[in-house]
Design a protein around this motif. Structure first.
Motif, PDB file in Angstrom:
ATOM      1  N   ILE A  13      19.487  31.011  -9.315  1.00  0.00           N
ATOM      2  CA  ILE A  13      18.850  31.652  -9.546  1.00  0.00           C
ATOM      3  C   ILE A  13      18.418  32.676  -7.719  1.00  0.00           C
ATOM      4  CG2 ILE A  13      17.848  33.548 -10.776  1.00  0.00           C
ATOM      5  CD1 ILE A  13      18.165  31.482 -13.022  1.00  0.00           C
ATOM      6  N   GLY A  14      18.649  33.462  -8.020  1.00  0.00           N
ATOM      7  CA  GLY A  14      18.195  34.036  -6.718  1.00  0.00           C
ATOM      8  C   GLY A  14      16.780  34.769  -6.762  1.00  0.00           C
ATOM      9  N   GLU A  15      16.200  35.495  -5.637  1.00  0.00           N
ATOM     10  CA  GLU A  15      15.453  37.014  -5.680  1.00  0.00           C
ATOM     11  C   GLU A  15      15.454  37.933  -6.426  1.00  0.00           C
ATOM     12  OE1 GLU A  15      11.882  38.919  -3.252  1.00  0.00           O
ATOM     13  OE2 GLU A  15      13.028  37.591  -2.008  1.00  0.00           O
ATOM     14  N   THR A  16      16.663  38.346  -6.012  1.00  0.00           N
ATOM     15  CA  THR A  16      16.988  39.394  -7.060  1.00  0.00           C
ATOM     16  C   THR A  16      17.138  39.863  -8.377  1.00  0.00           C
ATOM     17  OG1 THR A  16      18.202  40.376  -4.843  1.00  0.00           O
ATOM     18  CG2 THR A  16      19.030  40.811  -7.393  1.00  0.00           C
ATOM     19  N   ILE A  35       6.528  37.506  -5.037  1.00  0.00           N
ATOM     20  CA  ILE A  35       7.879  36.673  -5.587  1.00  0.00           C
ATOM     21  C   ILE A  35       7.284  35.425  -4.624  1.00  0.00           C
ATOM     22  CG2 ILE A  35       9.466  37.668  -5.128  1.00  0.00           C
ATOM     23  CD1 ILE A  35      11.224  36.690  -6.618  1.00  0.00           C
ATOM     24  N   GLU A  36       7.238  34.174  -4.892  1.00  0.00           N
ATOM     25  CA  GLU A  36       7.514  32.940  -4.294  1.00  0.00           C
ATOM     26  C   GLU A  36       7.836  31.838  -4.577  1.00  0.00           C
ATOM     27  OE1 GLU A  36       4.022  29.893  -2.350  1.00  0.00           O
ATOM     28  OE2 GLU A  36       2.778  31.895  -3.780  1.00  0.00           O
ATOM     29  N   LEU A  37       9.638  31.830  -3.550  1.00  0.00           N
ATOM     30  CA  LEU A  37       9.758  30.783  -3.651  1.00  0.00           C
ATOM     31  C   LEU A  37       9.348  29.225  -3.157  1.00  0.00           C
ATOM     32  CD1 LEU A  37      12.470  29.088  -4.023  1.00  0.00           C
ATOM     33  CD2 LEU A  37      13.238  29.128  -1.230  1.00  0.00           C
ATOM     34  N   ARG A  38       9.291  28.246  -4.020  1.00  0.00           N
ATOM     35  CA  ARG A  38       8.263  26.778  -3.743  1.00  0.00           C
ATOM     36  C   ARG A  38       8.957  25.216  -4.593  1.00  0.00           C
ATOM     37  NH1 ARG A  38       2.553  26.990  -5.990  1.00  0.00           N
ATOM     38  NH2 ARG A  38       1.307  29.019  -5.779  1.00  0.00           N
ATOM     39  N   TYR A  39       9.473  24.783  -3.616  1.00  0.00           N
ATOM     40  CA  TYR A  39       9.828  23.232  -3.840  1.00  0.00           C
ATOM     41  C   TYR A  39       9.111  22.139  -4.602  1.00  0.00           C
ATOM     42  CZ  TYR A  39      13.452  25.660  -1.167  1.00  0.00           C
ATOM     43  OH  TYR A  39      15.080  26.155  -0.958  1.00  0.00           O
ATOM     44  N   LYS A  40       9.333  21.133  -5.819  1.00  0.00           N
ATOM     45  CA  LYS A  40       8.384  20.070  -6.265  1.00  0.00           C
ATOM     46  C   LYS A  40       9.353  19.466  -6.178  1.00  0.00           C
ATOM     47  CE  LYS A  40       9.549  21.616 -11.182  1.00  0.00           C
ATOM     48  NZ  LYS A  40       9.287  21.797 -12.637  1.00  0.00           N
ATOM     49  N   PRO A  41       8.801  18.063  -5.417  1.00  0.00           N
ATOM     50  CA  PRO A  41       9.556  16.732  -5.034  1.00  0.00           C
ATOM     51  C   PRO A  41       9.801  16.317  -6.927  1.00  0.00           C
ATOM     52  CG  PRO A  41       6.840  16.295  -5.395  1.00  0.00           C
ATOM     53  CD  PRO A  41       7.017  17.957  -5.769  1.00  0.00           C
ATOM     54  N   TYR A 313      12.330  26.658  -7.128  1.00  0.00           N
ATOM     55  CA  TYR A 313      11.617  27.326  -8.744  1.00  0.00           C
ATOM     56  C   TYR A 313      11.139  28.473  -7.926  1.00  0.00           C
ATOM     57  CZ  TYR A 313       6.997  25.806  -8.070  1.00  0.00           C
ATOM     58  OH  TYR A 313       5.635  25.068  -7.573  1.00  0.00           O
ATOM     59  N   TRP A 314      10.669  29.476  -8.919  1.00  0.00           N
ATOM     60  CA  TRP A 314      10.332  31.041  -8.340  1.00  0.00           C
ATOM     61  C   TRP A 314       8.764  30.851  -8.661  1.00  0.00           C
ATOM     62  CZ3 TRP A 314      12.013  33.773  -4.309  1.00  0.00           C
ATOM     63  CH2 TRP A 314      13.858  33.074  -4.078  1.00  0.00           C
ATOM     64  N   ARG A 327       4.520  34.074 -14.396  1.00  0.00           N
ATOM     65  CA  ARG A 327       5.599  33.551 -14.364  1.00  0.00           C
ATOM     66  C   ARG A 327       6.541  32.821 -13.702  1.00  0.00           C
ATOM     67  NH1 ARG A 327      10.509  36.107 -18.375  1.00  0.00           N
ATOM     68  NH2 ARG A 327      11.090  34.798 -19.024  1.00  0.00           N
ATOM     69  N   ILE A 328       6.370  31.342 -13.877  1.00  0.00           N
ATOM     70  CA  ILE A 328       7.350  30.554 -13.297  1.00  0.00           C
ATOM     71  C   ILE A 328       8.743  30.624 -13.500  1.00  0.00           C
ATOM     72  CG2 ILE A 328       7.864  28.307 -12.751  1.00  0.00           C
ATOM     73  CD1 ILE A 328       4.754  27.870 -13.181  1.00  0.00           C
ATOM     74  N   PHE A 329       9.889  30.936 -12.960  1.00  0.00           N
ATOM     75  CA  PHE A 329      11.246  31.102 -13.158  1.00  0.00           C
ATOM     76  C   PHE A 329      11.718  29.466 -13.154  1.00  0.00           C
ATOM     77  CE2 PHE A 329      10.629  34.928 -13.856  1.00  0.00           C
ATOM     78  CZ  PHE A 329      11.331  35.771 -14.465  1.00  0.00           C
ATOM     79  N   GLU A 330      12.338  28.399 -13.638  1.00  0.00           N
ATOM     80  CA  GLU A 330      13.039  27.280 -13.076  1.00  0.00           C
ATOM     81  C   GLU A 330      14.092  27.273 -12.416  1.00  0.00           C
ATOM     82  OE1 GLU A 330      11.392  23.990 -12.850  1.00  0.00           O
ATOM     83  OE2 GLU A 330       9.711  24.277 -13.075  1.00  0.00           O
ATOM     84  N   VAL A 331      15.420  26.843 -11.956  1.00  0.00           N
ATOM     85  CA  VAL A 331      16.090  27.679 -11.504  1.00  0.00           C
ATOM     86  C   VAL A 331      17.101  25.782 -11.243  1.00  0.00           C
ATOM     87  CG1 VAL A 331      15.666  29.402 -10.607  1.00  0.00           C
ATOM     88  CG2 VAL A 331      15.622  27.524  -8.799  1.00  0.00           C
TER      89      VAL A 331
END
Length: 331
Positions: A13-16, A35-41, A313-314, A327-331
């Motif tokens: 899922i992209g930012e748009t 809106i921030e893109l993060r990476y979790k291990p 995730y966003w 809000r967190i958006f799992e992708v």
């Protein structure tokens, strides 16, 4: 088997799309502040399991992917805590730029998932996990000896069962009818012979009756003419006996014919009952299903990759009717 130090899970899922999702839910009252893109291990594991049973003509290979999340909340990594993933080995990406060109924040990986020794152990554990926990369950009809194909839907399997049951039913009915046809043919042959004999017996009986009547008339005439009565009486008695004998033969032959017809009727009724029983059996037989389980051999569980993966995730900060939300958006 491949142990990879770092891989990236694809961004679905992209930012748009994230912004459109919020607008769709809250309408024009929503305002996205950040809106921030993060990476979790996470730990990503992928392997293939083969189910082989030559007697049942089963040879199916299944690829399985598992992801272990929340690494910061555990002190021991166990594949039992993993979630199944639709991703396959070839979906993994090697660099962040293949995921997104947007700046992103990376969470720190835990120490327990940050060494070659740990990943070797995880690889062995995943192999054990797939071997002990993989099972292929298929439906089987014991009576028809038909097993569901691994890629066959329940509906298609039921159609195949119905077709097979009809074929088996028709074959069994045909064999039964052929068996009874031989018996009925023998009765028909006997009946035809008896009916032919009856025609002869009836003809002889009619002839004897005529001869007896003629003889009786001659006897009456001889009385008036003065002939000897003794010889005439003897002749009349003999003819009467012959007539009676012919009559009994007609009755016996007729009785034999009636008995044969009754036997034929009984056989036909017996055949109908047996056919109805076969039809009833096959009407229910397609529903008699059991689940058969197939387990892999130890050598048929193989690992394709185990890696520390970065899952995107966003995080969205927004206001809805003037109230701030995250809000967190799992992708």
């Amino acid at each position: 088997m491949c142990i990879r130090d770092r891989v990236f899970l694809p961004l679905k899922i992209g930012e748009t799309e994230v912004k459109q999702s919020l607008t769709k839910k809250f309408g024009s009252n929503v305002y996205v502040e950040k809106i921030e893109l993060r990476y979790k291990p996470v730990i990503f594991g992928n392997g293939t399991v083969r189910f082989l049973d030559r007697k049942q003509s089963i040879d199916e290979q299944i690829e399985k992917s598992l992801i272990i999340e929340d690494l910061d909340k555990t002190t021991f990594i166990d594949w039992k805590d993993a979630k199944s993933s639709p991703l396959v080995h070839n979906n993994l990406l090697n660099t962040k730029d293949q995921v997104s060109d947007k700046e992103a924040f990376f969470e720190l990986p835990p120490e327990l998932a940050n060494s070659p020794e740990e990943f070797k152990k995880l690889t062995k554990d995943l192999n054990d996990f797939l071997y002990y926990n993989s099972v292929l369950k298929l439906k089987k009809n014991i009576e028809l000896d038909i097993i569901q194909n691994p890629d066959e839907s329940d509906r298609n399997f039921q159609i195949r069962l119905l077709q097979k049951s009809r074929e088996e039913r028709d074959s069994e009915v045909d064999k039964l009818k052929a068996k009874y046809a031989k018996k009925l043919d023998k009765l028909e042959d006997k009946l035809s012979k008896l009916e032919f004999d009856l025609a002869d017996d009836e003809a002889e009986y009619k002839a004897r009756k005529r001869e007896e009547l003629v003889g009786a008339g001659e006897s009456v005439l001889s009385i008036f003419m003065g002939s000897r009565r003794t010889s005439r009486a003897t002749s009349i008695a003999r003819k009467r006996r012959l007539t009676s004998k012919a009559k009994r033969k007609v009755e016996e032959t007729g009785g034999d014919i009636d008995r044969l017809k009754e036997d034929a009727s009984k056989l036909e009724a017996e055949l109908k009952k047996a056919v109805d029983k076969i039809v009833e059996k096959y009407e229910k037989i397609s529903d008699d299903l059991r689940v058969v389980e197939f387990k892999p051999k130890r050598s048929d569980a193989k690992i394709n990759s185990v890696a520390l993966a970065w899952k995107p995730y966003w995080i969205v900060d927004y206001k809805e009717k003037g109230i701030s939300h995250r809000r967190i958006f799992e992708v």
